[in-house]
Motif scaffolding. Structure first.
Motif, mmCIF file in Angstrom:
data_model
loop_
_atom_site.group_PDB
_atom_site.id
_atom_site.type_symbol
_atom_site.label_atom_id
_atom_site.label_comp_id
_atom_site.label_asym_id
_atom_site.label_seq_id
_atom_site.Cartn_x
_atom_site.Cartn_y
_atom_site.Cartn_z
ATOM 1 N N HIS A 273 35.234 1.657 -39.557
ATOM 2 C CA HIS A 273 34.840 1.517 -38.164
ATOM 3 C C HIS A 273 35.858 0.665 -37.414
ATOM 4 O O HIS A 273 36.223 -0.429 -37.859
ATOM 5 C CB HIS A 273 33.461 0.852 -38.065
ATOM 6 C CG HIS A 273 32.335 1.776 -38.347
ATOM 7 N ND1 HIS A 273 31.040 1.510 -37.985
ATOM 8 C CD2 HIS A 273 32.308 2.992 -38.950
ATOM 9 C CE1 HIS A 273 30.261 2.507 -38.354
ATOM 10 N NE2 HIS A 273 31.012 3.421 -38.942
ATOM 11 N N SER A 274 36.300 1.164 -36.272
ATOM 12 C CA SER A 274 37.235 0.414 -35.440
ATOM 13 C C SER A 274 37.146 0.936 -34.012
ATOM 14 O O SER A 274 36.588 2.001 -33.755
ATOM 15 C CB SER A 274 38.672 0.546 -35.960
ATOM 16 O OG SER A 274 39.082 1.904 -35.965
ATOM 17 N N MET A 275 37.691 0.169 -33.080
ATOM 18 C CA MET A 275 37.756 0.563 -31.678
ATOM 19 C C MET A 275 39.145 1.127 -31.407
ATOM 20 O O MET A 275 40.152 0.483 -31.710
ATOM 21 C CB MET A 275 37.483 -0.657 -30.797
ATOM 22 C CG MET A 275 37.784 -0.455 -29.315
ATOM 23 S SD MET A 275 36.739 0.747 -28.516
ATOM 24 C CE MET A 275 37.813 1.265 -27.178
ATOM 25 N N GLY A 295 36.544 -4.065 -35.883
ATOM 26 C CA GLY A 295 36.013 -3.700 -37.177
ATOM 27 C C GLY A 295 34.511 -3.913 -37.213
ATOM 28 O O GLY A 295 33.929 -4.585 -36.361
ATOM 29 N N GLY A 296 33.876 -3.301 -38.214
ATOM 30 C CA GLY A 296 32.435 -3.453 -38.379
ATOM 31 C C GLY A 296 31.666 -2.844 -37.222
ATOM 32 O O GLY A 296 31.917 -1.721 -36.797
ATOM 33 N N ASP A 297 30.727 -3.618 -36.683
ATOM 34 C CA ASP A 297 29.934 -3.186 -35.533
ATOM 35 C C ASP A 297 30.816 -3.323 -34.295
ATOM 36 O O ASP A 297 31.168 -4.438 -33.893
ATOM 37 C CB ASP A 297 28.695 -4.076 -35.434
ATOM 38 C CG ASP A 297 27.694 -3.600 -34.390
ATOM 39 O OD1 ASP A 297 27.886 -2.506 -33.844
ATOM 40 O OD2 ASP A 297 26.726 -4.337 -34.128
ATOM 41 N N TYR A 315 33.304 -4.303 -27.610
ATOM 42 C CA TYR A 315 32.784 -5.363 -28.466
ATOM 43 C C TYR A 315 33.187 -5.079 -29.905
ATOM 44 O O TYR A 315 33.470 -3.940 -30.283
ATOM 45 C CB TYR A 315 31.257 -5.489 -28.333
ATOM 46 C CG TYR A 315 30.455 -4.510 -29.160
ATOM 47 C CD1 TYR A 315 29.942 -4.886 -30.405
ATOM 48 C CD2 TYR A 315 30.184 -3.224 -28.711
ATOM 49 C CE1 TYR A 315 29.187 -4.000 -31.165
ATOM 50 C CE2 TYR A 315 29.440 -2.336 -29.457
ATOM 51 C CZ TYR A 315 28.933 -2.723 -30.691
ATOM 52 O OH TYR A 315 28.205 -1.840 -31.435
ATOM 53 N N SER A 316 33.227 -6.144 -30.701
ATOM 54 C CA SER A 316 33.609 -5.991 -32.099
ATOM 55 C C SER A 316 33.121 -7.201 -32.900
ATOM 56 O O SER A 316 32.952 -8.299 -32.345
ATOM 57 C CB SER A 316 35.125 -5.853 -32.236
ATOM 58 O OG SER A 316 35.501 -5.779 -33.599
ATOM 59 N N GLU A 319 35.775 -10.509 -36.197
ATOM 60 C CA GLU A 319 35.998 -11.944 -36.394
ATOM 61 C C GLU A 319 34.723 -12.658 -36.841
ATOM 62 O O GLU A 319 34.635 -13.881 -36.794
ATOM 63 C CB GLU A 319 36.535 -12.572 -35.106
ATOM 64 C CG GLU A 319 37.929 -12.062 -34.734
ATOM 65 C CD GLU A 319 38.500 -12.725 -33.506
ATOM 66 O OE1 GLU A 319 39.628 -13.241 -33.596
ATOM 67 O OE2 GLU A 319 37.822 -12.719 -32.455
ATOM 68 N N GLY A 320 33.740 -11.874 -37.290
ATOM 69 C CA GLY A 320 32.494 -12.423 -37.785
ATOM 70 C C GLY A 320 31.323 -12.130 -36.874
ATOM 71 O O GLY A 320 30.452 -11.329 -37.187
ATOM 72 N N LYS A 321 31.311 -12.744 -35.699
ATOM 73 C CA LYS A 321 30.230 -12.569 -34.738
ATOM 74 C C LYS A 321 30.561 -11.452 -33.762
ATOM 75 O O LYS A 321 31.703 -11.332 -33.306
ATOM 76 C CB LYS A 321 30.029 -13.881 -33.982
ATOM 77 C CG LYS A 321 28.861 -13.900 -33.032
ATOM 78 C CD LYS A 321 28.773 -15.280 -32.370
ATOM 79 C CE LYS A 321 27.550 -15.398 -31.493
ATOM 80 N NZ LYS A 321 27.466 -16.741 -30.863
ATOM 81 N N SER A 322 29.575 -10.627 -33.424
ATOM 82 C CA SER A 322 29.790 -9.560 -32.451
ATOM 83 C C SER A 322 30.080 -10.169 -31.080
ATOM 84 O O SER A 322 29.227 -10.840 -30.495
ATOM 85 C CB SER A 322 28.553 -8.664 -32.375
ATOM 86 O OG SER A 322 28.707 -7.680 -31.384
#
Length: 337
Positions: A273-275, A295-297, A315-316, A319-322
């Motif tokens: 998952h990526s933007m 990455g991630g959500d 949003y991403s 870096e840990g937090k969305s």
């Protein structure tokens, strides 16, 4: 002989300079800045310019799907670097989702959202929710539920994004397995225009228009082969043509850069998952992909062009937090040969 040598030297220098400029342009990385991370989960963005300022909207909640308590935050910035909050829109005992921004014919910012009611963890109602700014864009009205044409209304009616053209706002309303083109003149009542007969559980869509009034729609699909689709129609937007893409989409936004170029901001699913920002032809065939730090959500961008740059909110959680980010991509980077 000396004159000829000078011409050759000048040509070589010019060619070297051109090659160097091309290399710098092609290798120029997007400039990306985090602008907000104050809620536990910050996501689902949009981006516009109004009265000389950027406006960025997104949802604040406990998680991606967190039930009651989602709110819509609106930020404003004069320079795209320093941001201030100008609104936090909420409805008691409801989940407010995916705030999308547009500018009405009356020159007001319209915030179009989804408002959901729950029984326990089950969603029992989805309706369009609307808030309007004042003339200065500094205050926003109390959110009100919109009304969907009774001929197509259901318990689950999500008008995901609105685009205004010649005084009329157009959006795609999606239900569980159907999508409809709807229109509005007041931002509150959504009239049925036509159904887009498309399989694969189509849902999130963005509409744009070319200079001749032709409508382009980028469509996310969640079943079947899950590939995105570009739909096109001429006025009165009742006869549709579909071009299947070779990429899956998530939270897509669309810009028409020129007659031959579509810019599609979306989640990319593979290899992870990526933007990304896709540069595509009118048929949706991707010719170039520009990845953004992510990455991630992640994903759900808002995009606009200003001062020869593509500005994209997204949003991403890489870096840990969305969190909410703004990317700047020089227009030459989007060009392909």
């Amino acid at each position: 002989m000396k004159y000829s040598s000078l011409l050759i030297a000048a040509a070589i220098a010019l060619q070297a300079c051109s090659a160097s400029k091309k290399a710098v342009t092609e290798n120029q990385a997007p400039v990306v800045n985090k602008i907000w991370d104050q809620a536990p989960h910050n996501a689902f963005t949009d981006l516009i310019r109004f009265k000389g300022a950027f406006y960025c909207s997104f949802r604040e909640g406990a998680g991606h799907v967190s039930g009651v308590g989602g709110k819509a935050r609106i930020l404003r910035s004069k320079d795209g670097k320093t941001w201030e909050s100008v609104a936090l829109l909420e409805v008691k005992d409801r989940d407010v989702r995916d705030p999308k921004l547009s500018i009405t014919p009356q020159n007001r910012i319209m915030v179009l959202m989804d408002v959901e009611a729950h029984e326990g963890k089950k969603v029992i109602s989805r309706k369009p929710l609307i808030s309007l700014s004042d003339a200065s864009g500094t205050t926003f009205s109390t959110p009100e539920e919109g009304t969907v044409d009774p001929s197509i209304a259901s318990w689950s009616d999500w008008v995901w994004r609105l685009t205004w053209h010649n005084g009329t706002g157009y959006g795609i309303l999606y239900q569980l397995d159907k999508i409809y083109l709807v229109s509005t003149t007041d931002g509150k009542y959504f009239r049925h225009v036509s159904r887009l007969n498309l399989d694969g559980e189509p849902n999130e869509c963005t509409i744009r228009f070319d200079e001749n009034g032709k409508m382009y729609v980028v469509i996310r699909r969640e079943a079947g082969d899950q590939m995105g689709v570009i739909a096109t129609a001429d006025a009165p937007y009742t006869a549709w043509n579909f071009s299947k893409m070779d990429h899956r989409l998530g939270g897509p936004d669309l810009l028409l850069l020129d007659k031959e170029t579509l810019i599609i901001g979306t989640r990319q699913y593979k290899p992870k998952h990526s933007m990304v920002v896709h540069v595509a032809g009118p048929d949706g065939k991707v010719r170039k992909t520009i990845p953004l730090p992510s990455g991630g959500d992640c994903s759900y961008p808002g995009m606009l062009v200003w001062k020869n740059q593509l500005w994209a909110s997204y949003y991403s959680s890489h870096e840990g937090k969305s969190s909410i980010y703004i990317a700047q991509i020089p227009i030459p980077v989007l060009e392909y040969k």
